[in-house]
Write a protein that holds these residues in place. Structure first.
Motif, PDB file in Angstrom:
ATOM      1  N   VAL A 111      42.386  41.354  41.147  1.00 56.94           N
ATOM      2  CA  VAL A 111      41.515  40.280  41.599  1.00 56.94           C
ATOM      3  C   VAL A 111      41.919  38.989  40.907  1.00 56.94           C
ATOM      4  N   ASN A 112      42.077  37.941  41.699  1.00 60.71           N
ATOM      5  CA  ASN A 112      42.514  36.649  41.189  1.00 60.71           C
ATOM      6  C   ASN A 112      41.677  35.545  41.823  1.00 60.71           C
ATOM      7  N   SER A 113      41.396  34.504  41.045  1.00 62.21           N
ATOM      8  CA  SER A 113      40.731  33.329  41.588  1.00 62.21           C
ATOM      9  C   SER A 113      41.100  32.110  40.748  1.00 62.21           C
ATOM     10  N   GLU A 114      40.746  30.953  41.268  1.00 67.72           N
ATOM     11  CA  GLU A 114      40.911  29.670  40.588  1.00 67.72           C
ATOM     12  C   GLU A 114      39.908  28.724  41.215  1.00 67.72           C
ATOM     13  N   LYS A 115      39.504  27.689  40.490  1.00 69.11           N
ATOM     14  CA  LYS A 115      38.491  26.767  41.001  1.00 69.11           C
ATOM     15  C   LYS A 115      38.900  26.101  42.304  1.00 69.11           C
ATOM     16  N   GLY A 116      40.175  25.839  42.500  1.00 70.11           N
ATOM     17  CA  GLY A 116      40.644  25.139  43.686  1.00 70.11           C
ATOM     18  C   GLY A 116      40.774  26.007  44.932  1.00 70.11           C
ATOM     19  N   LEU A 117      40.531  27.303  44.816  1.00 70.49           N
ATOM     20  CA  LEU A 117      40.672  28.221  45.943  1.00 70.49           C
ATOM     21  C   LEU A 117      39.526  28.016  46.925  1.00 70.49           C
ATOM     22  N   GLN A 169      44.573  30.156  36.609  1.00 75.24           N
ATOM     23  CA  GLN A 169      44.254  31.423  37.255  1.00 75.24           C
ATOM     24  C   GLN A 169      43.407  32.316  36.360  1.00 75.24           C
ATOM     25  N   THR A 170      42.547  33.090  37.003  1.00 70.91           N
ATOM     26  CA  THR A 170      41.862  34.185  36.329  1.00 70.91           C
ATOM     27  C   THR A 170      42.319  35.465  37.012  1.00 70.91           C
ATOM     28  N   LEU A 171      42.481  36.521  36.246  1.00 70.90           N
ATOM     29  CA  LEU A 171      43.052  37.750  36.779  1.00 70.90           C
ATOM     30  C   LEU A 171      42.395  38.943  36.097  1.00 70.90           C
ATOM     31  N   ILE A 172      41.901  39.881  36.916  1.00 68.34           N
ATOM     32  CA  ILE A 172      41.384  41.126  36.361  1.00 68.34           C
ATOM     33  C   ILE A 172      41.907  42.289  37.202  1.00 68.34           C
ATOM     34  N   VAL A 173      41.918  43.459  36.596  1.00 70.80           N
ATOM     35  CA  VAL A 173      42.335  44.683  37.276  1.00 70.80           C
ATOM     36  C   VAL A 173      41.171  45.659  37.182  1.00 70.80           C
ATOM     37  N   ILE A 174      40.758  46.174  38.350  1.00 74.19           N
ATOM     38  CA  ILE A 174      39.623  47.090  38.421  1.00 74.19           C
ATOM     39  C   ILE A 174      40.090  48.385  39.076  1.00 74.19           C
ATOM     40  N   PRO A 175      39.828  49.551  38.462  1.00 67.05           N
ATOM     41  CA  PRO A 175      40.201  50.821  39.099  1.00 67.05           C
ATOM     42  C   PRO A 175      39.422  51.018  40.406  1.00 67.05           C
ATOM     43  N   ARG A 176      40.100  51.568  41.414  1.00 68.96           N
ATOM     44  CA  ARG A 176      39.455  51.887  42.696  1.00 68.96           C
ATOM     45  C   ARG A 176      38.977  53.328  42.672  1.00 68.96           C
ATOM     46  N   PRO A 177      37.788  53.586  43.176  1.00 71.47           N
ATOM     47  CA  PRO A 177      37.316  54.975  43.243  1.00 71.47           C
ATOM     48  C   PRO A 177      38.251  55.873  44.060  1.00 71.47           C
ATOM     49  N   ALA A 178      38.907  55.295  45.083  1.00 70.96           N
ATOM     50  CA  ALA A 178      39.815  56.076  45.934  1.00 70.96           C
ATOM     51  C   ALA A 178      41.208  56.200  45.325  1.00 70.96           C
TER      52      ALA A 178
END
Length: 101
Positions: free
Chosen positions: A73-79, A58-67
């Motif tokens: 956000v998460n992804s993996e090659k098999g998705l 898994q890869t995982l990041i957290v991004i602040p929302r303007p609102a």
């Protein structure tokens, strides 16, 4: 969810990500939340024991929302995007981060 990202070598490229909108953090464990998302993505019969070995991909990041709040956000090659099987996941969030310096 399909999200377009930027690759320094390939230009704009689409990938599939799991995105969770989260209001804020108290004592939330992001890795436990990710494992729970993986259990759900396994469908009927999905268990924590079956999801645990998938955590390493898994890869995982957290991004602040303007609102307010955050995008987790998460992804993996098999998705694979169920609506477009040509869109696949990725093992990096670099294409997203390159778009937002």
């Amino acid at each position: 969810m399909s999200v377009r990202g930027l690759s320094e070598k390939l230009g704009i490229i689409p990938h599939t990500y799991r995105v969770l909108i989260w209001s804020g953090f108290n004592h939330d464990n992001l890795f436990a939340m990710l494992r729970a998302m993986l259990v759900a993505s396994l469908g009927h019969g999905g268990t924590t024991a079956k999801a645990q070995p998938l955590m390493q991909y898994q890869t995982l990041i957290v991004i602040p929302r303007p609102a307010g709040g955050y995008y987790i956000v998460n992804s993996e090659k098999g998705l694979v995007d169920p609506n477009n099987p040509h869109l696949t996941g990725t093992d990096t969030c670099d294409p997203l981060l390159l778009m937002h310096p």
